[in-house]
Design a protein around this motif. Structure first.
Motif, PDB file in Angstrom:
ATOM      1  N   PHE A  32       0.811  -1.212   0.000  1.00  0.00           N
ATOM      2  CA  PHE A  32       0.000   0.000   0.000  1.00  0.00           C
ATOM      3  C   PHE A  32       0.849   1.269   0.000  1.00  0.00           C
ATOM      4  CE2 PHE A  32      -3.102  -3.121   1.358  1.00  0.00           C
ATOM      5  CZ  PHE A  32      -4.260  -2.699   0.715  1.00  0.00           C
ATOM      6  N   GLY A  33       2.140   1.116  -0.321  1.00  0.00           N
ATOM      7  CA  GLY A  33       2.993   2.284  -0.496  1.00  0.00           C
ATOM      8  C   GLY A  33       3.630   2.817   0.766  1.00  0.00           C
ATOM      9  N   TYR A  34       3.534   2.096   1.865  1.00  0.00           N
ATOM     10  CA  TYR A  34       4.170   2.531   3.109  1.00  0.00           C
ATOM     11  C   TYR A  34       5.614   2.028   3.137  1.00  0.00           C
ATOM     12  CZ  TYR A  34      -0.477   3.772   4.814  1.00  0.00           C
ATOM     13  OH  TYR A  34      -1.716   4.336   4.964  1.00  0.00           O
ATOM     14  N   GLU A  35       6.521   2.896   3.517  1.00  0.00           N
ATOM     15  CA  GLU A  35       7.929   2.519   3.573  1.00  0.00           C
ATOM     16  C   GLU A  35       8.177   1.454   4.641  1.00  0.00           C
ATOM     17  OE1 GLU A  35      12.300   4.663   3.900  1.00  0.00           O
ATOM     18  OE2 GLU A  35      10.605   5.503   4.988  1.00  0.00           O
ATOM     19  N   VAL A  36       8.934   0.430   4.262  1.00  0.00           N
ATOM     20  CA  VAL A  36       9.302  -0.611   5.210  1.00  0.00           C
ATOM     21  C   VAL A  36      10.804  -0.878   5.079  1.00  0.00           C
ATOM     22  CG1 VAL A  36       7.049  -1.718   5.267  1.00  0.00           C
ATOM     23  CG2 VAL A  36       8.715  -2.425   3.555  1.00  0.00           C
ATOM     24  N   CYS A  37      11.344  -1.562   6.060  1.00  0.00           N
ATOM     25  CA  CYS A  37      12.785  -1.810   6.127  1.00  0.00           C
ATOM     26  C   CYS A  37      13.138  -3.077   5.356  1.00  0.00           C
ATOM     27  CB  CYS A  37      13.216  -1.902   7.593  1.00  0.00           C
ATOM     28  SG  CYS A  37      14.987  -2.113   7.828  1.00  0.00           S
ATOM     29  N   ASN A  38      13.145  -2.992   4.018  1.00  0.00           N
ATOM     30  CA  ASN A  38      13.541  -4.139   3.211  1.00  0.00           C
ATOM     31  C   ASN A  38      14.121  -3.674   1.880  1.00  0.00           C
ATOM     32  OD1 ASN A  38      11.385  -3.498   1.480  1.00  0.00           O
ATOM     33  ND2 ASN A  38       9.995  -4.966   2.435  1.00  0.00           N
ATOM     34  N   ASP A  39      14.475  -4.630   1.020  1.00  0.00           N
ATOM     35  CA  ASP A  39      15.151  -4.311  -0.234  1.00  0.00           C
ATOM     36  C   ASP A  39      14.287  -3.513  -1.198  1.00  0.00           C
ATOM     37  OD1 ASP A  39      17.165  -5.751   0.862  1.00  0.00           O
ATOM     38  OD2 ASP A  39      17.034  -7.473  -0.497  1.00  0.00           O
ATOM     39  N   ASP A  40      12.983  -3.526  -1.009  1.00  0.00           N
ATOM     40  CA  ASP A  40      12.108  -2.738  -1.871  1.00  0.00           C
ATOM     41  C   ASP A  40      12.315  -1.244  -1.643  1.00  0.00           C
ATOM     42  OD1 ASP A  40      11.030  -5.045  -2.896  1.00  0.00           O
ATOM     43  OD2 ASP A  40       9.308  -5.055  -1.539  1.00  0.00           O
ATOM     44  N   TRP A  41      12.782  -0.891  -0.461  1.00  0.00           N
ATOM     45  CA  TRP A  41      12.890   0.524  -0.090  1.00  0.00           C
ATOM     46  C   TRP A  41      14.315   0.974   0.187  1.00  0.00           C
ATOM     47  CZ3 TRP A  41       8.794   3.882  -0.167  1.00  0.00           C
ATOM     48  CH2 TRP A  41       7.522   3.301  -0.351  1.00  0.00           C
ATOM     49  N   ILE A  42      15.220   0.027   0.402  1.00  0.00           N
ATOM     50  CA  ILE A  42      16.602   0.368   0.721  1.00  0.00           C
ATOM     51  C   ILE A  42      17.530  -0.347  -0.254  1.00  0.00           C
ATOM     52  CG2 ILE A  42      18.373   0.450   2.517  1.00  0.00           C
ATOM     53  CD1 ILE A  42      16.159   0.159   4.592  1.00  0.00           C
ATOM     54  N   ALA A  43      18.418   0.398  -0.898  1.00  0.00           N
ATOM     55  CA  ALA A  43      19.302  -0.163  -1.927  1.00  0.00           C
ATOM     56  C   ALA A  43      20.304  -1.140  -1.333  1.00  0.00           C
ATOM     57  CB  ALA A  43      20.041   0.959  -2.647  1.00  0.00           C
ATOM     58  N   THR A  44      20.682  -2.121  -2.129  1.00  0.00           N
ATOM     59  CA  THR A  44      21.697  -3.090  -1.720  1.00  0.00           C
ATOM     60  C   THR A  44      23.007  -2.875  -2.477  1.00  0.00           C
ATOM     61  OG1 THR A  44      20.843  -4.667  -3.349  1.00  0.00           O
ATOM     62  CG2 THR A  44      19.997  -4.838  -1.094  1.00  0.00           C
ATOM     63  N   ASN A  45      23.089  -1.791  -3.243  1.00  0.00           N
ATOM     64  CA  ASN A  45      24.338  -1.440  -3.932  1.00  0.00           C
ATOM     65  C   ASN A  45      24.444   0.081  -4.019  1.00  0.00           C
ATOM     66  OD1 ASN A  45      23.279  -0.389  -6.626  1.00  0.00           O
ATOM     67  ND2 ASN A  45      22.340  -2.428  -6.570  1.00  0.00           N
ATOM     68  N   ALA A 110      12.749   6.566  -0.407  1.00  0.00           N
ATOM     69  CA  ALA A 110      12.079   7.779   0.062  1.00  0.00           C
ATOM     70  C   ALA A 110      13.052   8.935   0.257  1.00  0.00           C
ATOM     71  CB  ALA A 110      11.334   7.494   1.368  1.00  0.00           C
ATOM     72  N   GLU A 111      14.314   8.701  -0.112  1.00  0.00           N
ATOM     73  CA  GLU A 111      15.375   9.706  -0.054  1.00  0.00           C
ATOM     74  C   GLU A 111      15.487  10.331   1.344  1.00  0.00           C
ATOM     75  OE1 GLU A 111      14.856  12.373  -3.377  1.00  0.00           O
ATOM     76  OE2 GLU A 111      15.210  10.772  -4.831  1.00  0.00           O
ATOM     77  N   LEU A 112      15.637  11.642   1.409  1.00  0.00           N
ATOM     78  CA  LEU A 112      15.806  12.305   2.704  1.00  0.00           C
ATOM     79  C   LEU A 112      14.543  12.254   3.556  1.00  0.00           C
ATOM     80  CD1 LEU A 112      17.914  15.329   1.492  1.00  0.00           C
ATOM     81  CD2 LEU A 112      18.647  13.680   3.208  1.00  0.00           C
ATOM     82  N   GLY A 113      13.421  11.921   2.931  1.00  0.00           N
ATOM     83  CA  GLY A 113      12.177  11.795   3.673  1.00  0.00           C
ATOM     84  C   GLY A 113      11.985  10.426   4.296  1.00  0.00           C
ATOM     85  N   SER A 114      12.960   9.554   4.118  1.00  0.00           N
ATOM     86  CA  SER A 114      12.847   8.204   4.681  1.00  0.00           C
ATOM     87  C   SER A 114      12.824   8.255   6.198  1.00  0.00           C
ATOM     88  CB  SER A 114      14.024   7.344   4.206  1.00  0.00           C
ATOM     89  OG  SER A 114      14.051   6.115   4.903  1.00  0.00           O
ATOM     90  N   GLN A 115      12.007   7.416   6.780  1.00  0.00           N
ATOM     91  CA  GLN A 115      11.953   7.328   8.239  1.00  0.00           C
ATOM     92  C   GLN A 115      13.174   6.609   8.802  1.00  0.00           C
ATOM     93  OE1 GLN A 115       8.849   4.627   9.720  1.00  0.00           O
ATOM     94  NE2 GLN A 115       8.649   3.765   7.651  1.00  0.00           N
ATOM     95  N   TYR A 116      14.025   6.082   7.903  1.00  0.00           N
ATOM     96  CA  TYR A 116      15.235   5.398   8.340  1.00  0.00           C
ATOM     97  C   TYR A 116      16.491   6.247   8.124  1.00  0.00           C
ATOM     98  CZ  TYR A 116      11.739   1.749   7.844  1.00  0.00           C
ATOM     99  OH  TYR A 116      10.567   1.022   7.922  1.00  0.00           O
ATOM    100  N   VAL A 117      16.306   7.476   7.679  1.00  0.00           N
ATOM    101  CA  VAL A 117      17.403   8.442   7.564  1.00  0.00           C
ATOM    102  C   VAL A 117      17.244   9.453   8.687  1.00  0.00           C
ATOM    103  CG1 VAL A 117      18.452  10.250   6.151  1.00  0.00           C
ATOM    104  CG2 VAL A 117      17.610   8.155   5.067  1.00  0.00           C
ATOM    105  N   HIS A 118      18.266   9.581   9.511  1.00  0.00           N
ATOM    106  CA  HIS A 118      18.172  10.402  10.717  1.00  0.00           C
ATOM    107  C   HIS A 118      19.279  11.459  10.716  1.00  0.00           C
ATOM    108  CE1 HIS A 118      15.552   7.120  11.896  1.00  0.00           C
ATOM    109  NE2 HIS A 118      16.555   6.299  11.659  1.00  0.00           N
TER     110      HIS A 118
END
Length: 331
Positions: A32-45, A110-118
């Motif tokens: 449903f388009g919500y950011e989650v902590c996996n390869d779909d949202w975070i690059a592996t390279n 989600a770039e700088l708007g990512s909830q995993y970028v602090h």
């Protein structure tokens, strides 16, 4: 919809669910388009990062190579021995903050708007030297809470040279080669520490290199790293990394020097600024006469030789706006 379509889709979802996602909640959120902590949202390279820095970062061959190689190696390692910690050093306006933002934009969907970028600024969050113990508790809770949410978090700590001394020591257990801390792994995290410490030393070394007639591109990380490490550890201002356990225990992966920018690099920044502010369509269409006009508004050091920009590219956009009316008339 044809008979059996719902069943086929359900089977597909179950198979996808089992093979790609162990966490059902994460799968549903991602659908449903919500950011989650996996390869779909975070690059592996670091492919996008390498390309972006090659195009947009000027005059920083050491930083570009060091950052890309270390991040790429860290991402490829499925079981890193410790968190990646990069300490950025150099004068203002030479690309330290820019590179940290490019890392976030390249690694997180989600770039700088990512909830995993602090991102944290020392002068805003830790202004009082007398509250170090309180700040340590806050910083510890901040790190633990965010990594509990995602073990692949990015932390950007700016103005490190303005932080109360020993405050960063609270990070030691999270940066060391510990298997887990409170049943959470901190090894996949990336930390970027940004400071102006070492700026004068870097400029002096680059100036001497220029005076000896050697090409800038022959400078290497090893020409700077020991000096930056010693300077950050021993500078007597009771702030930042002064007497820090992070240095003493060798927890910082690399001390990355950002070099002072020569006129050719500032000219590239001006062209980028003119295009980004939509004065011109692309870099090829920017007249050199316009670049000449803007660069005359900037200051360079030393006063006689005029080799390096005194503020890097920090004031380029301001100067573009200053001569904006002239530019509009040219269009």
């Amino acid at each position: 919809m044809e008979p059996g379509a719902y069943i086929n889709r359900s089977i597909f979802l179950v198979l996808y669910f089992r093979t790609a996602h162990l966490d059902g909640t994460s799968f549903i959120k991602s659908m449903f388009g919500y950011e989650v902590c996996n390869d779909d949202w975070i690059a592996t390279n670091a492919t996008d990062l390498k390309l972006n820095l090659k195009i947009k970062l000027h005059g920083q061959h050491i930083a570009q190579e060091t950052v890309v190689n270390l991040i790429q190696g860290h991402l490829k390692d499925t079981d890193p021995t410790k968190a990646l910690v990069l300490s950025f050093h150099g004068p203002p306006g030479v690309g330290k903050t820019f590179v940290s933002r490019q890392i976030a934009k390249s690694l997180y969907k989600a770039e700088l708007g990512s909830q995993y970028v602090h991102v944290i600024f020392a002068t805003r969050e830790f202004p009082h030297k007398g509250l170090v113990e309180t700040y340590k508790n806050q910083l510890r809770s901040w790190i633990e809470g965010n990594v509990t949410a995602c073990e692949r978090s990015l932390f950007i700590i700016d103005e490190v040279d303005k932080m109360p001394a020993t405050l960063l020591d609270v990070l030691t257990p999270y940066l060391d080669a510990n298997e887990r801390v409170n049943d959470i792994s901190y090894r996949q995290c990336i930390y970027i520490l940004i400071s102006n410490t070492g700026g004068m030393d870097i400029t002096t070394l680059v100036t001497r290199h220029w005076e000896s007639g050697q090409r800038r591109e022959t400078l290497k990380l090893s020409d700077f790293e020991n000096q930056l490490m010693k300077g950050a550890l021993n500078i007597d201002n009771s702030r930042g990394l002064w007497h820090s356990e992070l240095i003493i225990n060798h927890l910082i992966s690399a001390f990355v020097p950002f070099l002072p920018l020569a006129k050719e690099h500032v000219r590239s920044c001006i062209r980028d600024g003119l295009v980004s502010k939509q004065y011109y369509r692309n870099l090829r269409s920017v007249p050199e006469s316009v670049v000449d006009r803007i660069i005359k508004e900037l200051t360079f050091i030393p006063e006689e030789e005029q080799i390096f920009s005194s503020n890097g590219c920090k004031r380029v956009v301001d100067k573009i706006f200053l001569v904006g009316e002239f530019l509009r008339e040219e269009l």
